[in-house]
Design an enzyme around this catalytic site. Structure first.
Site, PDB file in Angstrom:
ATOM      1  N   SER A   1     -47.302 -20.539  37.986  1.00  0.00           N
ATOM      2  CA  SER A   1     -47.944 -21.806  37.637  1.00  0.00           C
ATOM      3  C   SER A   1     -46.870 -22.876  37.489  1.00  0.00           C
ATOM      4  O   SER A   1     -45.847 -22.657  36.842  1.00  0.00           O
ATOM      5  CB  SER A   1     -48.711 -21.683  36.324  1.00  0.00           C
ATOM      6  OG  SER A   1     -49.113 -22.962  35.875  1.00  0.00           O
TER       7      SER A   1
ATOM      8  N   LYS B   1     -48.180 -12.816  41.095  1.00  0.00           N
ATOM      9  CA  LYS B   1     -48.650 -14.023  41.781  1.00  0.00           C
ATOM     10  C   LYS B   1     -47.494 -14.995  41.931  1.00  0.00           C
ATOM     11  O   LYS B   1     -46.858 -15.369  40.942  1.00  0.00           O
ATOM     12  CB  LYS B   1     -49.800 -14.678  41.011  1.00  0.00           C
ATOM     13  CG  LYS B   1     -50.450 -15.835  41.789  1.00  0.00           C
ATOM     14  CD  LYS B   1     -51.766 -16.239  41.167  1.00  0.00           C
ATOM     15  CE  LYS B   1     -52.478 -17.280  42.027  1.00  0.00           C
ATOM     16  NZ  LYS B   1     -53.829 -17.609  41.490  1.00  0.00           N
TER      17      LYS B   1
ATOM     18  N   PHE C   1     -52.316 -23.365  31.157  1.00  0.00           N
ATOM     19  CA  PHE C   1     -52.738 -22.106  30.534  1.00  0.00           C
ATOM     20  C   PHE C   1     -53.536 -22.358  29.243  1.00  0.00           C
ATOM     21  O   PHE C   1     -53.321 -21.685  28.218  1.00  0.00           O
ATOM     22  CB  PHE C   1     -51.547 -21.197  30.219  1.00  0.00           C
ATOM     23  CG  PHE C   1     -50.873 -20.564  31.407  1.00  0.00           C
ATOM     24  CD1 PHE C   1     -51.427 -20.624  32.679  1.00  0.00           C
ATOM     25  CD2 PHE C   1     -49.652 -19.902  31.251  1.00  0.00           C
ATOM     26  CE1 PHE C   1     -50.793 -20.025  33.766  1.00  0.00           C
ATOM     27  CE2 PHE C   1     -49.011 -19.302  32.332  1.00  0.00           C
ATOM     28  CZ  PHE C   1     -49.578 -19.373  33.589  1.00  0.00           C
TER      29      PHE C   1
ATOM     30  N   ASN D   1     -54.186 -30.059  39.252  1.00  0.00           N
ATOM     31  CA  ASN D   1     -54.389 -29.717  37.845  1.00  0.00           C
ATOM     32  C   ASN D   1     -53.051 -29.475  37.160  1.00  0.00           C
ATOM     33  O   ASN D   1     -52.095 -29.004  37.776  1.00  0.00           O
ATOM     34  CB  ASN D   1     -55.311 -28.495  37.710  1.00  0.00           C
ATOM     35  CG  ASN D   1     -54.551 -27.193  37.645  1.00  0.00           C
ATOM     36  OD1 ASN D   1     -54.053 -26.796  36.592  1.00  0.00           O
ATOM     37  ND2 ASN D   1     -54.439 -26.511  38.787  1.00  0.00           N
TER      38      ASN D   1
ATOM     39  N   ASN E   1     -47.281 -25.501  35.757  1.00  0.00           N
ATOM     40  CA  ASN E   1     -47.674 -26.304  34.601  1.00  0.00           C
ATOM     41  C   ASN E   1     -47.192 -25.764  33.264  1.00  0.00           C
ATOM     42  O   ASN E   1     -47.576 -26.274  32.211  1.00  0.00           O
ATOM     43  CB  ASN E   1     -49.203 -26.454  34.586  1.00  0.00           C
ATOM     44  CG  ASN E   1     -49.713 -27.101  35.858  1.00  0.00           C
ATOM     45  OD1 ASN E   1     -49.125 -28.059  36.350  1.00  0.00           O
ATOM     46  ND2 ASN E   1     -50.796 -26.560  36.414  1.00  0.00           N
ATOM     47  N   THR E   2     -46.376 -24.712  33.292  1.00  0.00           N
ATOM     48  CA  THR E   2     -45.686 -24.223  32.106  1.00  0.00           C
ATOM     49  C   THR E   2     -44.192 -24.330  32.392  1.00  0.00           C
ATOM     50  O   THR E   2     -43.708 -23.784  33.384  1.00  0.00           O
ATOM     51  CB  THR E   2     -46.074 -22.764  31.793  1.00  0.00           C
ATOM     52  OG1 THR E   2     -47.473 -22.705  31.486  1.00  0.00           O
ATOM     53  CG2 THR E   2     -45.284 -22.218  30.621  1.00  0.00           C
TER      54      THR E   2
ATOM     55  N   ASN F   1     -50.012 -19.446  44.579  1.00  0.00           N
ATOM     56  CA  ASN F   1     -50.502 -20.366  43.563  1.00  0.00           C
ATOM     57  C   ASN F   1     -50.574 -21.780  44.147  1.00  0.00           C
ATOM     58  O   ASN F   1     -50.502 -21.965  45.361  1.00  0.00           O
ATOM     59  CB  ASN F   1     -49.573 -20.313  42.340  1.00  0.00           C
ATOM     60  CG  ASN F   1     -50.299 -20.528  41.027  1.00  0.00           C
ATOM     61  OD1 ASN F   1     -51.114 -21.436  40.895  1.00  0.00           O
ATOM     62  ND2 ASN F   1     -50.006 -19.693  40.046  1.00  0.00           N
TER      63      ASN F   1
END
Length: 345
Positions: free
Chosen positions: A183, A225, A120, A116, A185-186, A254
């Site tokens: 994450s 995390k 966010f 994925n 993805n940021t 994560n």
């Protein structure tokens, strides 16, 4: 309960014929409708008991829901009804944001994985808190974790501002708060795991938490995390800083950027974080190193790649105090919660 849980493979076949994100949304909607109906709510209910303590919190069992499945905190009660000992929702950012362009979620069924790059996507802090306040999970004895992050448009140098807004917003409504700095993805978010950046984030968070503790008359545990792609030296830095700054727990881990285990599979080269069984070994290594560095008493939540009760056992054996599920639920269904509790029992 047994019939509905065991019939999940039939539903999965239909869901897997759809776009992954659409199937995700449809599943949550269906689960919510089933919960809202008193008859089906009882059929879906599970209450596995294996009481334990985590960060000073009393859990019904040590199997939790990982953040990411319910980003807006809109389905807390329905998800908790599946038998979790604790539920974590988010990641929420101060302002609503759409996330990355679609498609942004991909199944790799042969490896029981997901990739994925959601980014966010969420409705923002105000909507999130409104949803949390409507839920009954906490009043019924459930433990609720609220996971906070930064907006994509916020420069990384100003990330602390977003985390402070998130901390202040969710504090009154959480049993514990998770600071998501891992994450993939940021942009640049994982840079916050480095020594100087992490210290610069944790110090003001701890100060703000002390103010909120005085304001509300209770101390809400803070967890961090972290990623599975850290070097031993990076793990050691984090392990050193967490107790220094009064952080109460760590969630490991994560999603991963590694693709070694899925090379050659469709979608394997899509950008984003990989979740599922290949993350299990990476997570175990991080948990083991954290336990070695943090000592026996420090709370660790193990997450990443749990698809069987045996893998939940392995997380605990590596040093985790509790575990969380996400991708395993997508492939195995809600019966996995009970399987993990039974295995840990």
């Amino acid at each position: 309960m047994s019939f509905l849980f065991n019939s999940y493979p039939l539903a999965r076949a239909a869901l897997f014929s759809m776009d992954a994100e659409k199937a995700h949304d449809l599943t949550l909607s269906a689960l919510q409708k089933a919960y809202d109906c008193s008859l089906t709510r009882g059929l879906l209910a599970a209450h596995p008991q294996l009481p334990c303590t985590l960060m000073g919190l009393s859990l019904r069992n040590p199997v939790g829901l990982a953040a990411g499945l319910d980003k807006n905190g809109a389905h807390i009660d329905a998800l908790g009804n599946l038998g979790f000992g604790f539920v974590e929702v988010g990641t929420v950012t101060p302002k609503a944001q759409p996330g990355n362009p679609r498609p942004r979620m991909f199944r790799l069924p042969r490896a029981q994985c997901l990739i994925n790059r959601m980014g966010f996507n969420n409705h923002g802090l105000d909507a999130f808190i409104a949803n949390v306040r409507k839920s009954q999970w906490r009043s019924q004895g459930g433990i609720l974790g609220l996971n906070i992050g930064k907006n994509a448009a916020t420069p990384i140098d100003n990330a602390v501002d977003d985390y402070l807004l998130g901390l202040e917003g969710v504090y009154a409504h959480a049993d514990y708060i998770t600071v998501n700095i891992s994450s993939p993805n940021t942009a640049n978010l994982r840079n916050l795991q480095g020594r100087d950046a992490l210290s610069a984030l944790l110090s003001p968070l701890q100060e703000k938490r002390k103010m909120l503790e005085d304001q509300y008359g209770r101390r809400v545990p803070l967890a961090i995390k972290i990623a599975p792609d850290l070097t031993t030296e990076e793990i050691d830095v984090i392990a050193n800083l967490l107790p220094q700054h009064g952080i109460d727990g760590v969630i490991a881990t994560n999603t991963t950027l590694a693709r070694d285990a899925v090379q050659g599979l469709p979608y394997a080269n899509e950008a984003g974080g990989l979740s599922g069984p290949p993350v299990h070994a990476l997570s175990l290594a991080v948990i083991s190193r954290l336990r070695e560095q943090l000592g026996a008493g420090y709370p660790i939540i193990g997450v990443g790649g749990i698809a069987t009760g045996r893998q939940a056992q392995e997380k605990i054996a590596a040093g985790a105090n509790a575990v969380q599920l996400y991708t395993g639920l997508i492939y195995q269904g809600p019966a996995l919660v009970q399987q993990c509790v039974n295995a840990l029992r």
